[in-house]
Write a protein that holds these residues in place. Structure first.
Motif, PDB file in Angstrom:
ATOM      1  N   ASN A 185     -30.910   5.843  28.714  1.00  0.00           N
ATOM      2  CA  ASN A 185     -31.523   7.364  28.272  1.00  0.00           C
ATOM      3  C   ASN A 185     -30.979   7.160  26.708  1.00  0.00           C
ATOM      4  N   ALA A 186     -31.426   5.827  26.211  1.00  0.00           N
ATOM      5  CA  ALA A 186     -31.066   5.846  24.292  1.00  0.00           C
ATOM      6  C   ALA A 186     -33.123   5.996  24.022  1.00  0.00           C
ATOM      7  N   ARG A 187     -32.857   7.051  22.760  1.00  0.00           N
ATOM      8  CA  ARG A 187     -34.214   6.958  22.785  1.00  0.00           C
ATOM      9  C   ARG A 187     -33.632   7.755  21.273  1.00  0.00           C
ATOM     10  N   ASP A 188     -34.772   7.710  19.899  1.00  0.00           N
ATOM     11  CA  ASP A 188     -34.449   7.749  19.150  1.00  0.00           C
ATOM     12  C   ASP A 188     -35.450   9.514  18.854  1.00  0.00           C
ATOM     13  N   ASP A 189     -34.530  10.142  17.998  1.00  0.00           N
ATOM     14  CA  ASP A 189     -35.348  11.735  17.668  1.00  0.00           C
ATOM     15  C   ASP A 189     -35.753  11.694  16.765  1.00  0.00           C
ATOM     16  N   THR A 226     -36.383  12.662  12.517  1.00  0.00           N
ATOM     17  CA  THR A 226     -36.864  11.470  11.538  1.00  0.00           C
ATOM     18  C   THR A 226     -38.482  11.934  11.159  1.00  0.00           C
ATOM     19  N   GLY A 227     -39.396  12.489  12.136  1.00  0.00           N
ATOM     20  CA  GLY A 227     -40.410  12.516  11.815  1.00  0.00           C
ATOM     21  C   GLY A 227     -41.441  11.759  11.431  1.00  0.00           C
ATOM     22  N   GLN A 228     -40.752  10.274  12.591  1.00  0.00           N
ATOM     23  CA  GLN A 228     -41.534   9.679  12.548  1.00  0.00           C
ATOM     24  C   GLN A 228     -41.355   8.725  14.498  1.00  0.00           C
ATOM     25  N   PRO A 229     -42.649   8.578  14.084  1.00  0.00           N
ATOM     26  CA  PRO A 229     -42.891   8.053  15.725  1.00  0.00           C
ATOM     27  C   PRO A 229     -41.575   7.304  16.287  1.00  0.00           C
ATOM     28  N   PRO A 230     -41.460   7.101  17.671  1.00  0.00           N
ATOM     29  CA  PRO A 230     -40.095   6.764  17.595  1.00  0.00           C
ATOM     30  C   PRO A 230     -40.055   5.224  17.022  1.00  0.00           C
ATOM     31  N   ARG A 231     -39.435   4.365  17.624  1.00  0.00           N
ATOM     32  CA  ARG A 231     -38.740   3.269  17.291  1.00  0.00           C
ATOM     33  C   ARG A 231     -38.984   2.488  19.082  1.00  0.00           C
ATOM     34  N   SER A 275     -26.954  17.378  19.851  1.00  0.00           N
ATOM     35  CA  SER A 275     -27.805  17.456  18.810  1.00  0.00           C
ATOM     36  C   SER A 275     -26.584  17.140  17.950  1.00  0.00           C
ATOM     37  N   GLN A 276     -27.504  16.106  16.879  1.00  0.00           N
ATOM     38  CA  GLN A 276     -26.689  15.525  15.977  1.00  0.00           C
ATOM     39  C   GLN A 276     -26.642  16.538  14.429  1.00  0.00           C
ATOM     40  N   GLU A 277     -27.960  17.540  13.969  1.00  0.00           N
ATOM     41  CA  GLU A 277     -28.109  18.184  13.288  1.00  0.00           C
ATOM     42  C   GLU A 277     -28.089  19.610  13.852  1.00  0.00           C
ATOM     43  N   THR A 278     -27.839  20.494  14.444  1.00  0.00           N
ATOM     44  CA  THR A 278     -27.822  21.822  15.314  1.00  0.00           C
ATOM     45  C   THR A 278     -26.007  22.072  15.661  1.00  0.00           C
ATOM     46  N   VAL A 279     -26.085  23.449  16.059  1.00  0.00           N
ATOM     47  CA  VAL A 279     -24.837  23.764  16.498  1.00  0.00           C
ATOM     48  C   VAL A 279     -24.661  24.006  17.878  1.00  0.00           C
TER      49      VAL A 279
END
Length: 173
Positions: free
Chosen positions: A48-52, A56-61, A165-169
């Motif tokens: 289940n790898a996924r772009d966040d 990023t505010g970008q379409p998933p790679r 999550s990478q950016e929240t607690v």
């Protein structure tokens, strides 16, 4: 990063994961998120790898979507813990305790680390002294047992409070 069919560098490559996405304006680094389902001698089976795209505010790679193995040297864990232990157990001896304003998910600690093993909600993380700033290194009171069996200048700790999550607690604090 290559995703392999077996836990070794010579195994067939099944697919790839894109590199860290960097926002040059803010300096933010956003990594591909994965689920870890197993570990074997420093290798981790992921799925289940996924772009966040929310970060990023970008379409998933394009990202390998199946299940396969990646080296722990390429994985990052951001545990929101202040204590590193001898074993994956809340009652295990403390091998490193950070002060009240520091956690293992700080940029300083993350940049010096790689994933070594996992066990349930626990991660064993290996740190390289030389990747820590000198002032940080001096402040750490690391139990000698955390260095046993490792090359000089390295130590390993078990940490919990792993957040997806990478950016929240997380609410596990």
């Amino acid at each position: 990063m290559n995703v392999r069919a077996a836990p070794n560098a010579k195994a067939r490559v099944l697919g790839t994961l894109p590199p860290v996405w960097v926002d040059k304006a803010s300096g933010s680094w956003i990594r591909i998120r994965v689920e870890i389902t197993a570990s074997d001698a420093g290798w981790f089976r992921i799925r289940n790898a996924r772009d966040d795209e929310d970060l990023t505010g970008q379409p998933p790679r394009p990202t390998f979507a199946g299940e396969g193995w990646v080296s722990g040297k390429k994985l990052v864990v951001k545990p929101q813990a202040r204590v590193g232990r001898a074993r994956p157990d809340a009652q295990a001896p403390v091998w490193l305790k950070l002060d009240d304003e520091q956690m293992f998910d700080s940029d300083v600690m993350v940049s010096a680390s790689s994933l070594a093993a996992c066990h349930g909600p626990w991660a064993q993380v290996e740190y390289v002294d030389a990747k820590l700033p000198a002032e940080e290194r001096k402040a750490l009171n690391i139990a000698p047992a955390a260095r046993a069996g490792l090359p000089p200048g390295r130590f390993r700790l078990w940490v919990d409070k792993i957040c997806g999550s990478q950016e929240t607690v997380c609410d596990g604090l």
